[in-house]
Scaffold this motif. Structure first.
Motif, short mmCIF file in Angstrom:
data_model
loop_
_atom_site.label_atom_id
_atom_site.label_comp_id
_atom_site.label_asym_id
_atom_site.label_seq_id
_atom_site.Cartn_x
_atom_site.Cartn_y
_atom_site.Cartn_z
N SER A 158 -9.90 34.65 26.04
CA SER A 158 -8.44 34.72 25.90
C SER A 158 -8.01 33.92 24.69
CB SER A 158 -7.76 34.19 27.16
OG SER A 158 -8.18 32.88 27.47
N GLN A 159 -6.78 34.09 24.27
CA GLN A 159 -6.27 33.44 23.07
C GLN A 159 -6.20 31.92 23.24
OE1 GLN A 159 -2.33 34.68 21.98
NE2 GLN A 159 -2.18 33.23 20.28
N LEU A 161 -4.67 28.33 22.54
CA LEU A 161 -3.32 27.86 22.24
C LEU A 161 -3.29 26.43 21.68
CD1 LEU A 161 -1.49 29.14 25.45
CD2 LEU A 161 -1.59 30.25 23.21
N THR A 174 -6.00 27.86 26.81
CA THR A 174 -5.90 29.26 26.41
C THR A 174 -4.83 29.93 27.25
OG1 THR A 174 -7.47 30.21 28.02
CG2 THR A 174 -8.40 29.18 26.04
N THR A 175 -4.54 31.19 26.94
CA THR A 175 -3.51 31.90 27.68
C THR A 175 -3.89 32.11 29.15
OG1 THR A 175 -4.46 33.97 26.87
CG2 THR A 175 -2.53 33.09 25.69
N THR A 197 1.94 26.09 27.43
CA THR A 197 1.78 26.51 26.03
C THR A 197 1.33 25.39 25.10
OG1 THR A 197 4.15 26.07 25.68
CG2 THR A 197 3.51 28.34 26.22
#
Length: 260
Positions: A158-159, A161, A174-175, A197
């Motif tokens: 996942s992305q 952050l 991460t997301t 976030t």
């Protein structure tokens, strides 16, 4: 049924209130900054201005560092004041500074033999940096003096952050999950991300931001506790030991973390 419902509701509310952490305002300082990067136990401030100069401001002295060729400072880690790292993502470069903000080392990931496309940087132990390799989607512990990767984690699905660390732990948000690693790269825990976030970290305290709310994750715990921040707009926040800093409207507010 109604009395039972109200009893359950009141009990749930009381339990939530007991877990809530009270923020006690201790001081407020006027400060004009583009980004706040750190505050140490002696009150020394690390921040940048609109021109992307980096400042270290103590009670009686302010010194600065500027490298306009590299553009905007993406992040700065001041955990080790003798080896401060500034990350310039646009140029895929990290600058290491000493406590007088003199340049020690320049790490240009574009020119090293093992090219790395880096999106997040934080401090490791000795002469290492925790990096998130955007192309490989994995966390790496990189020895910048010997140009050697000491640790690689399995790819993240996942992305990424945010990334925070000290000599003992590394936190990757991460997301999907918050990953907690030991200093040698072993995964200690994985906690589902329910809308967080951003992070701030200092020793035993990890604080995460969700919309305009803050939550504390104590050391050796997987249970997040809400912080009572009233209606204050949270633009930037930092943690130093048991102290939380919130910056907005050109004011840096200092709060003591206290359990109710």
């Amino acid at each position: 049924m109604k009395p039972l419902f109200y009893l359950i509701f009141c009990f749930s509310f009381f339990a939530f209130a007991q877990d809530e952490i009270q923020l006690q305002l201790e001081a407020s300082t006027d400060l004009k900054a583009a980004d706040i990067f750190g505050v140490d136990t002696f009150g020394t401030l690390y921040y940048s201005d609109e021109n992307q100069s980096f400042f270290k401001k103590s009670v009686d002295t302010t010194i600065s560092y500027a490298n306009f060729q590299l553009g905007k400072i993406t992040s700065a880690n001041t955990f080790n004041p003798l080896k401060i790292n500034l990350f310039y993502q646009d140029f895929n470069t990290v600058i290491i500074l000493d406590n007088r903000l003199a340049e020690i080392t320049k790490v240009d990931f574009n020119t090293i033999q093992d090219y790395k496309n880096v999106s997040l940087v934080s401090t490791g132990y000795d002469n290492t940096l925790w990096l998130f390799n955007q192309d490989l989607q994995q966390l790496e512990l990189y020895d910048y003096l010997n140009n050697k990767t000491r640790v690689k984690t399995v790819p993240i699905q996942s992305q990424a952050l945010d990334l925070k660390s000290d000599y003992n732990y590394c936190y990757l948000l991460t997301t999907q999950y918050l990953y907690i690693y030991s200093y040698f790269g072993s995964l200690i825990n994985k906690i589902e991300n329910k809308g967080y976030t951003d992070m701030a970290f200092s020793k035993a305290n990890l604080v995460l931001k969700k919309k305009n709310g803050l939550f504390l994750l104590p050391k050796n715990s997987i249970n997040l506790k809400p912080l009572k921040t009233s209606d204050l707009l949270i633009n930037q926040f930092l943690v130093t030991n048991e102290t939380l800093y919130i910056y907005n409207d050109e004011k840096l507010r200092r709060y003591q973390l206290k359990s109710q």
